[in-house]
Every structure is written in C-alpha cells, then in structure tokens.
Design an enzyme around this catalytic site. Structure first.
Site, PDB file in Angstrom:
ATOM      1  N   TYR A   1       0.771  -1.156   0.064  1.00  0.00           N
ATOM      2  CA  TYR A   1       0.109   0.068   0.193  1.00  0.00           C
ATOM      3  C   TYR A   1       0.914   1.355   0.093  1.00  0.00           C
ATOM      4  CZ  TYR A   1      -3.526  -3.189   1.675  1.00  0.00           C
ATOM      5  OH  TYR A   1      -4.236  -4.353   1.941  1.00  0.00           O
TER       6      TYR A   1
ATOM      7  N   TRP B   1      -3.650   6.502   2.922  1.00  0.00           N
ATOM      8  CA  TRP B   1      -5.208   5.822   2.795  1.00  0.00           C
ATOM      9  C   TRP B   1      -5.908   6.751   3.782  1.00  0.00           C
ATOM     10  CZ3 TRP B   1      -2.655   2.701  -0.234  1.00  0.00           C
ATOM     11  CH2 TRP B   1      -3.307   1.834  -1.286  1.00  0.00           C
ATOM     12  N   ASN B   2      -6.970   6.902   3.683  1.00  0.00           N
ATOM     13  CA  ASN B   2      -7.898   7.742   4.500  1.00  0.00           C
ATOM     14  C   ASN B   2      -7.965   7.488   5.934  1.00  0.00           C
ATOM     15  OD1 ASN B   2     -10.127   8.987   5.841  1.00  0.00           O
ATOM     16  ND2 ASN B   2     -11.283   9.483   3.729  1.00  0.00           N
ATOM     17  N   TRP B   3      -8.681   6.464   6.154  1.00  0.00           N
ATOM     18  CA  TRP B   3      -8.939   6.142   7.846  1.00  0.00           C
ATOM     19  C   TRP B   3      -7.481   5.576   8.295  1.00  0.00           C
ATOM     20  CZ3 TRP B   3     -12.098   1.620   9.777  1.00  0.00           C
ATOM     21  CH2 TRP B   3     -12.168   0.251   9.066  1.00  0.00           C
TER      22      TRP B   3
ATOM     23  N   GLN C   1     -13.803   6.691   2.380  1.00  0.00           N
ATOM     24  CA  GLN C   1     -13.657   5.506   3.405  1.00  0.00           C
ATOM     25  C   GLN C   1     -14.452   5.628   4.827  1.00  0.00           C
ATOM     26  OE1 GLN C   1      -9.362   4.395   3.805  1.00  0.00           O
ATOM     27  NE2 GLN C   1      -9.858   2.173   3.234  1.00  0.00           N
TER      28      GLN C   1
ATOM     29  N   GLY D   1     -13.957   0.026   4.012  1.00  0.00           N
ATOM     30  CA  GLY D   1     -12.830  -0.542   4.800  1.00  0.00           C
ATOM     31  C   GLY D   1     -12.583  -1.747   5.124  1.00  0.00           C
TER      32      GLY D   1
ATOM     33  N   ASP E   1     -12.989  -4.322   3.207  1.00  0.00           N
ATOM     34  CA  ASP E   1     -13.219  -4.683   1.616  1.00  0.00           C
ATOM     35  C   ASP E   1     -13.812  -5.795   1.318  1.00  0.00           C
ATOM     36  OD1 ASP E   1     -11.684  -2.479   2.293  1.00  0.00           O
ATOM     37  OD2 ASP E   1     -10.275  -2.486   0.572  1.00  0.00           O
TER      38      ASP E   1
ATOM     39  N   ARG F   1      -5.714 -13.124   0.453  1.00  0.00           N
ATOM     40  CA  ARG F   1      -6.317 -12.076  -0.361  1.00  0.00           C
ATOM     41  C   ARG F   1      -7.771 -12.348  -1.103  1.00  0.00           C
ATOM     42  NH1 ARG F   1      -4.578  -7.213   0.759  1.00  0.00           N
ATOM     43  NH2 ARG F   1      -5.343  -6.481  -1.235  1.00  0.00           N
TER      44      ARG F   1
ATOM     45  N   TRP G   1     -10.941  -9.950   5.673  1.00  0.00           N
ATOM     46  CA  TRP G   1     -12.199  -9.523   6.167  1.00  0.00           C
ATOM     47  C   TRP G   1     -13.092 -10.716   6.006  1.00  0.00           C
ATOM     48  CZ3 TRP G   1     -11.978  -5.517   8.845  1.00  0.00           C
ATOM     49  CH2 TRP G   1     -10.970  -4.287   8.390  1.00  0.00           C
TER      50      TRP G   1
ATOM     51  N   GLU H   1      -0.724  -6.871   9.480  1.00  0.00           N
ATOM     52  CA  GLU H   1      -1.871  -6.097   8.915  1.00  0.00           C
ATOM     53  C   GLU H   1      -3.175  -6.804   9.675  1.00  0.00           C
ATOM     54  OE1 GLU H   1      -2.391  -6.498   4.770  1.00  0.00           O
ATOM     55  OE2 GLU H   1      -3.952  -5.110   4.729  1.00  0.00           O
TER      56      GLU H   1
HETATM   57  C1  GLC Z   1      -7.255  -2.541   2.812  1.00  0.00           C
HETATM   58  C2  GLC Z   1      -8.398  -2.400   3.891  1.00  0.00           C
HETATM   59  C3  GLC Z   1      -8.562  -1.320   4.025  1.00  0.00           C
HETATM   60  C4  GLC Z   1      -7.312  -0.215   4.435  1.00  0.00           C
HETATM   61  C5  GLC Z   1      -6.198  -0.579   3.427  1.00  0.00           C
HETATM   62  C6  GLC Z   1      -4.830  -0.001   3.692  1.00  0.00           C
HETATM   63  O1  GLC Z   1      -7.572  -2.324   1.652  1.00  0.00           O
HETATM   64  O2  GLC Z   1      -9.216  -3.465   3.505  1.00  0.00           O
HETATM   65  O3  GLC Z   1      -9.417  -0.960   5.284  1.00  0.00           O
HETATM   66  O4  GLC Z   1      -7.649   1.116   4.667  1.00  0.00           O
HETATM   67  O5  GLC Z   1      -6.000  -1.972   3.201  1.00  0.00           O
HETATM   68  O6  GLC Z   1      -4.444  -0.380   4.908  1.00  0.00           O
END
Ligand code: GLC
Length: 435
Positions: free
Chosen positions: A40, A44-46, A113, A173, A175, A208, A362, A405
C-alpha cells in the site's frame, strides 16, 4: 482502561515508533504515512486518521500534520478520497490511471472510506500538551470535517433517511467482507478491461480476495469512471448500494465528536445541522438491527433486505453509542458467543457464518483498529471487562506475532502485510496499556 504502566515493553514501543517513522513519506502538502511499504504505497484515508493517534503520544505536530495532509486533498463536494496518490508506484493496482478522477496535481481515488477523522481529532486534542496548537488545528479542520460529513449525509443520502450509502466495498474499509458478495455480483463484468493485479505478487493469494471478486470490484470502478464520478447520473445505474453498519456507526460517532469539537473552539454556526443529523442517524439505526442474529447488520438498499451476517462491523454501533438499553444485553451475548470458536476477539466474520475463513482478509481475521473502536464503545457503556478482554487479546497478538496487518483469530498467526502502520499506531496509543 487498565493501568499497566506505559512502555512496559520498551522494545515493542521502539519498534512501533520506528514503523511509523519508516512508513513516513513527504508529499507536496506535507508528510503522511503509507499503510505499509510496497503493498500500500500511498496515503489511505482512515489509516492516516488512526495512525495520527500513534504519533500523538510522541510527536503531536506530526499527528496534526498527518490529518492536515489528508484533508489537503478533499474534493470540492466535501468527499475525502480513500487514497491520495502522492507519488508514482508500480507496486499497487489500481492506480491513478485506472481511477482517472482528473484531480491534479496530485491524483486521488474517487470513493471515500469510514469517516473516523473527527473522532481521531477529538482523541488527539484530549491528550494534547500543546492546547494552543490543538485549538488552531481544530479551527482550521472544522469546516472541512463538516463538509465531509455533509457529503455523506446529502450526496450519499439524498432522501434524508439518516443512513449514508456505500457505493463500493472498498469504501467500507472492510473491503472483502462476505456482506458485500451478493450485491457485488450484480455488477456486470461484460465490458471489463483486462488488468493485472499486484497484491497477490506480494501476499499469499489465500489471504487476499479471489479473482472473481476482484473483477467485480474493478467493473464497479469502471462504472464510476464512465459516469465521471457524477453522483446524480451514477446513483440510478449503480447495482451496488449498501447501508454499511460500519460507516454509519463511525459517521454517527464522528458527528457527536464534531459537536464536541465545535464547543471546544466555540464555533457554533453548523451546530444545529449536526445535531439534527445525530438525531436522524440515531433513529435510523433501528433499521440495521437484525433480531434473528441479535446483532447490527448492513442493509442492501437495492434488494431492500438486511445482510444477515455477524461481522466485526456488527459491534461498531457500540462505538457510536447507538445501542439502546433493550438491545445491549443481546448484542453482548452475541459477542460472548464468538469466544467459543475464536481464541482472539474480534473476528471480522463470525466463525459460525458459512463463509468464515480464518486466513482471508475480512472473512475471519482480526484487525487491531476495529478492536480499538469496539473496545472504546464498550467502555462508553461501562463494559470494562469486555473492553479489557479485547485490549488484552490485541496486545497478545501484537506481542506474540508482530505488527501485522491482520491476525488469524484461532491461533493468532500474523497475516497480510508486515510492519503495518496502523497496527503499530494501535500499540502506541492503546494496546500497550493491556500488555
Ligand atoms: C485494505 C483494507 C482497508 C485499508 C487498506 C490500507 O484495503 O481493507 O481498510 O484502509 O487496506 O491499509
């Protein structure tokens, strides 16, 4: 919160601090963190909002900067995008050329998000040493936070029902939650352009989402793009419209916290609007209660039915303080029943659900950030023992397996990306107190 001394595990704390620093990057509008290197590589927002809590304990200005950088990329309509593509990177798909949102000079995705920002701002303020800076930051952020919430409660709730709509699983979030599957498969993949995903080059494919789901995720992005991200043209043609229990819980809490922030800096002009949202949202939560499952569940707005699955999201209404007296014991009973199948709370999907998969993201694994929000919610109801159980489980997972993670809820194995930013932040801000 229990009273174990902070820094009881100095090496863990040092390592967590290092992760936050190593995952820091510089953008045109300020510094930000990536959730983890390679897998990543953007903001990322949250993730950023929750990560700011981790910074708050040792570098307050940096905590504010993380949030400021995110909000520098807010859209004119108030939406705060789920990804800000500060720098080019080939290790992630889908990148800016797939989204094509036309944002420049810095590209962003075209969805949002969970809006946890206002709640994180409040938490940072509450423990801030530099109140003067904190107030100045809040003053500058307030109109942006308000515009963000207004976007959720108008563009994503044009009929004023009190439930904000979610238009893409990535927006929740959570996903790959099984909750989205039925609605997601309504999205046609007939015109899907060929693509090469990158996540499975970096993480075991068993952890994944499978390809069939990925196709639908991308077909949905294509639909957004074909409609130029225009809400009015998109909404009638969207096969995926959900009232996600997670987003709605986080948004309700965020509105309460926004009211609180308005008091702190004595800026009252939008107070009445936010107060009305809170009332409307609190009433609307009733629709998400699933009597059969004794839990809150998401709602499929196209099929007009509850998505009757117990997930970690089912407990987020605690974080919103939206659970009425008659439902609280039932919801807690459901939470307790998870412990007969999982050693570590809170699994992202109940092991009693047929789609439970202890490894896949998830579909079963535990996330530290969701645990934090549920535990906070439990505390607000005086449920200290249950909050401690979740805090202790989280601390044990991180101590025994590292800053992953997500984690297998049965044996605790660390899964997905390693040296994960918000996991490290949760140690620093919260879980270390339960170690
Ligand atoms: C995945 C998660 C998401 C998170 C992103 C970056 O896409 O599902 O919630 O923001 O990873 O960590």
């Amino acid at each position: 919160m229990n009273t174990a001394p902070a820094h009881a595990y100095p090496q863990m704390t040092e390592q967590a601090t290092r992760i936050l620093e190593q995952n820091t990057r510089s953008g045109d509008s300020g510094r930000y963190t990536v959730p983890t290197d390679k897998l990543y590589p953007f903001q990322w927002n949250w993730d950023s909002c929750l990560t700011a809590l981790g910074f708050a304990g040792f570098d307050e200005p940096r905590a504010w900067e993380e949030i400021r950088t995110l909000f520098a990329h807010q859209w004119e309509n108030g939406m705060v995008p789920h990804i800000v593509f500060h720098q080019n990177s080939d290790s992630y798909f889908p990148g800016p050329n797939v989204w094509q949102t036309g944002r420049s000079p810095v590209a962003t995705s075209g969805i949002s998000q969970p809006p946890v920002a206002a709640s994180c701002v409040r938490l940072i303020y509450e423990q801030s040493q530099d109140r003067k800076q904190a107030r100045a930051e809040i003053r500058a952020l307030l109109p942006k936070l308000f515009a963000y919430h207004r976007w959720y409660l108008t563009e994503r709730d044009p009929d004023g029902t009190g439930l904000a709509e979610t238009w893409h699983p990535w927006e929740t979030g959570r996903d790959n939650s099984a909750e989205w599957e039925e609605a997601l498969f309504r999205v046609s993949t007939d015109n899907l352009e060929p693509y090469h995903r990158r996540d499975t080059d970096l993480v075991d494919a068993a952890q994944r989402p499978p390809k069939k789901e990925y196709d639908h995720y991308l077909a949905l992005v294509q639909l957004f793009r074909e409609n130029n991200y225009d809400h009015q043209t998109l909404r009638p043609v969207l096969p995926f419209r959900i009232a996600d229990v997670g987003i709605n819980a986080i948004l309700l809490r965020a509105n309460r916290d926004l009211l609180w922030l308005m008091q702190v800096v004595e800026q009252h002009e939008n107070e009445e609007t936010v107060q009305n949202w809170v009332t409307l949202q609190t009433e609307a939560f009733e629709k998400l209660w699933c009597a059969e499952k004794q839990a809150y569940c998401s709602y499929d707005l196209i099929a007009e039915k509850q998505i009757d699955m117990v997930t970690s999201g089912s407990f987020l209404p605690l974080f919103a303080h939206a659970v009425p007296k008659d439902k609280l014991p039932l919801l807690l009973e459901t939470m307790d029943s998870l412990t007969s199948h999982a050693d570590f709370l809170v699994p992202s999907l109940s092991p009693e659900e047929p789609d439970f998969d202890r490894l896949r993201y998830w579909r079963g694994p535990v996330w530290a950030i969701v645990n934090f929000m549920i535990a906070k919610g439990l505390e607000s109801y005086g449920e200290e023992d249950r909050a401690t159980r979740i805090g202790t489980d989280t601390a044990t997972l991180l101590k025994s397996h590292g800053f992953y993670e997500y984690f297998d809820p049965i044996d605790g194995t660390g899964l997905g990306g390693d040296s994960f930013t918000w996991t490290a932040a949760m140690w620093l801000y919260w879980a270390q107190h339960y170690a």
